[in-house]
Design an enzyme around this catalytic site. Structure first.
Site, short mmCIF file in Angstrom:
data_model
loop_
_atom_site.label_atom_id
_atom_site.label_comp_id
_atom_site.label_asym_id
_atom_site.label_seq_id
_atom_site.Cartn_x
_atom_site.Cartn_y
_atom_site.Cartn_z
N TRP A 108 -5.79 -96.36 18.77
CA TRP A 108 -5.30 -95.13 18.16
C TRP A 108 -6.22 -93.97 18.49
O TRP A 108 -5.79 -92.90 18.94
CB TRP A 108 -5.18 -95.27 16.64
CG TRP A 108 -4.62 -94.01 16.02
CD1 TRP A 108 -3.32 -93.75 15.78
CD2 TRP A 108 -5.35 -92.83 15.64
NE1 TRP A 108 -3.17 -92.47 15.26
CE2 TRP A 108 -4.41 -91.90 15.17
CE3 TRP A 108 -6.70 -92.49 15.66
CZ2 TRP A 108 -4.78 -90.64 14.71
CZ3 TRP A 108 -7.07 -91.22 15.21
CH2 TRP A 108 -6.12 -90.32 14.73
N TYR A 162 -5.30 -90.72 20.76
CA TYR A 162 -5.33 -89.39 20.14
C TYR A 162 -6.26 -88.45 20.90
O TYR A 162 -5.92 -87.28 21.14
CB TYR A 162 -5.79 -89.54 18.69
CG TYR A 162 -5.74 -88.26 17.88
CD1 TYR A 162 -4.53 -87.79 17.37
CD2 TYR A 162 -6.89 -87.53 17.63
CE1 TYR A 162 -4.47 -86.62 16.62
CE2 TYR A 162 -6.84 -86.35 16.88
CZ TYR A 162 -5.64 -85.91 16.38
OH TYR A 162 -5.59 -84.76 15.65
N ASP A 221 0.11 -95.44 14.92
CA ASP A 221 -0.06 -94.37 13.93
C ASP A 221 0.86 -94.61 12.74
O ASP A 221 2.03 -94.98 12.89
CB ASP A 221 0.26 -93.03 14.59
CG ASP A 221 0.15 -91.87 13.62
OD1 ASP A 221 -0.98 -91.42 13.39
OD2 ASP A 221 1.19 -91.44 13.09
#
Length: 478
Positions: free
Chosen positions: A404, A408, A424
């Site tokens: 994640w 990101y 997410d």
């Protein structure tokens, strides 16, 4: 390589703003090239030639139009460039790499030879990297001259010229006159802030971008109010950049006494507000999806806000693991207060301390410290000029950083439009599925899965996950 000639012709004659920045029109009889939206009388078709970029038109011997100002147009949409090497090369040139390095060094940075890089640029963009470097300096210098308030020697410095002589020569070769003849405002106005328009390709959802930044603004460094964003440029607090939505576009106000390079400030602002995206193409692709279509049509033009500073954003992404946006922002403020000495702490500082002292889990604090060590040593680079896949792999190799966080950071720092954090919490909630299911569902959204993420987030709240979900997910707290 340019769009179909008939499309260019129709766009030129109708002055269609959707094509502004996608190509330029050169006129044989005048030796001048223009934007598709130029208000001048349209020349006869037989006297027109089309080029994909201003650099290609300059390579062919044409001068920029002083009326429509091609340097003020938006950038060529990256999705129209077929080579990833060319895209990364353009980003490095935009960052001023060729101001201090040669083409061979640029090629080595991109993992190829200078000869191959020249071939790729000419095939994809119609001009060599060296020509793009000159065009970049000239375009920035012309914008600063038009803004007024700077001496020509300062313009030369901010545009990346090593000397006034080189500045004068390139400007005269491009415009056919010395830079002093290009001033629109006459005398220098003294120590007044510079105001520069930032090209915005429509549609652009300003409410979404400013709202996104407002929720994550770091007190003391950033401030967002309505449609105005302010960023402190120095540790003393005397210099603040302001980017404001006015009428139907963005205006950047740069303090006159700022230290540093104005070109770098404008590049960071353009990255932060995602001004190079082609929302018309992105939205057209995503609107075909049964889930996203209604959201796209209701709020078109969502952008992916970028990062002012890559290291700062990566640290804040780690802070945001498994916590709410508000909590992650508060942790960043505490980190700055504890270790920042008036600003966000540098890699050197965080590599030498224990960030967990601010109240983090030990593993998360160690992840920040290891990240800082890698950046300080130069073994990890965090900006839009890196290879996104390589950066993600490198991040995931550090303890405490998972998929994640890496995705990101790739989305907001490396400007990878297809980066998609499939685990997410907001994504799983919106899709009602698992991370594996989200990956499968998102395949249809490629190559703009990052923008699909914005529509998923825009369509519903991003609640803080419960304890059981937090153990399974890396959630969107950054």
């Amino acid at each position: 390589m340019v769009p179909d000639t008939e499309i260019c012709e129709r766009a030129r004659l109708s002055r269609d703003p959707r094509f502004d920045g996608c190509f330029v029109t050169a006129v044989l009889t005048t030796g001048i090239y223009c934007r598709p939206v130029c208000p001048a009388r349209a020349p006869a078709r037989e006297n027109v030639r089309y080029f994909r970029t201003p650099a290609a038109a300059q390579e062919a011997g044409y001068r920029p139009c002083l009326r429509c100002r091609p340097e003020a147009a938006g950038r060529l949409p990256e999705w129209t460039v077929g080579s990833e090497t060319a895209v990364r090369g353009l980003r490095l040139i935009d960052a001023g790499y060729l101001n201090d390095h040669g083409v061979e060094e640029l090629a080595a940075r991109l993992g190829c030879s200078g000869r191959h890089l020249n071939r790729v640029f000419v095939a994809e963009l119609g001009a060599t990297p060296a020509r793009f470097g000159r065009a970049h300096r000239v375009q920035l210098a012309k914008r600063l001259i038009d803004a007024g308030g700077l001496k020509l020697s300062d313009v030369a410095m901010h545009a990346g010229y090593g000397s006034l002589r080189r500045f004068n020569e390139e400007m005269k070769a491009t415009f056919g006159c010395p830079p002093s003849h290009l001033r629109r405002h006459g005398a220098i106005r003294g120590a007044q802030p510079l105001k520069l328009k930032l090209p915005v390709r429509k549609p652009y959802n300003a409410d979404w971008v400013f709202g996104y930044l407002a929720k994550r603004a770091l007190a003391g460094v950033e401030a967002v109010q309505d449609r105005s964003y302010r960023r402190r440029l120095d540790a003393t607090g005397s210099g603040w950049l302001e980017v404001r939505w006015e009428a139907d576009g963005l205006t950047a106000t740069v303090p006159a006494a700022m230290q540093g390079n104005i070109g770098d400030v404008l590049r960071r602002a353009r990255r932060l507000f995602d001004l190079d995206a082609d929302s018309a193409a992105i939205d057209a692709h995503l609107s075909d999806d049964g889930l996203l279509g209604p959201r796209v049509r209701a709020t078109p033009g969502l952008r992916v806000p970028g990062a002012w500073d890559g290291f700062e954003m990566a640290v804040r992404a780690i802070l945001g693991q498994q916590v709410s946006v508000a909590r992650a922002t508060r942790l960043a403020a505490i980190l700055m207060e504890r270790f920042g000495d008036g600003g966000f702490p540098s890699p050197a500082v965080l590599a030498a301390v224990n960030p967990a002292e601010i109240g983090l889990p030990g593993r998360r604090g160690e992840a920040i410290r290891r990240l800082a060590e890698e950046v300080e040593a130069g073994s990890l680079q965090l900006d839009e000029c890196v290879d996104s896949a390589e950066m993600r792999e490198r991040l995931c190799s550090l303890p405490g950083i998972g998929s994640w966080t890496a995705s990101y950071v790739a989305l907001r720092v490396a400007r990878d439009p297809d980066a998609f954090p499939d685990s997410d919490w907001g994504v799983l909630k919106a899709l009602g599925t698992t991370a594996a299911g989200a990956r499968r569902r998102a395949r249809a959204w490629a190559p703009w899965r990052g923008y699909a993420l914005m529509y998923l987030w825009r369509g519903g709240a991003q609640p803080r996950p419960g304890r059981a979900a937090a153990r399974a997910l890396k959630t969107g707290g950054a």
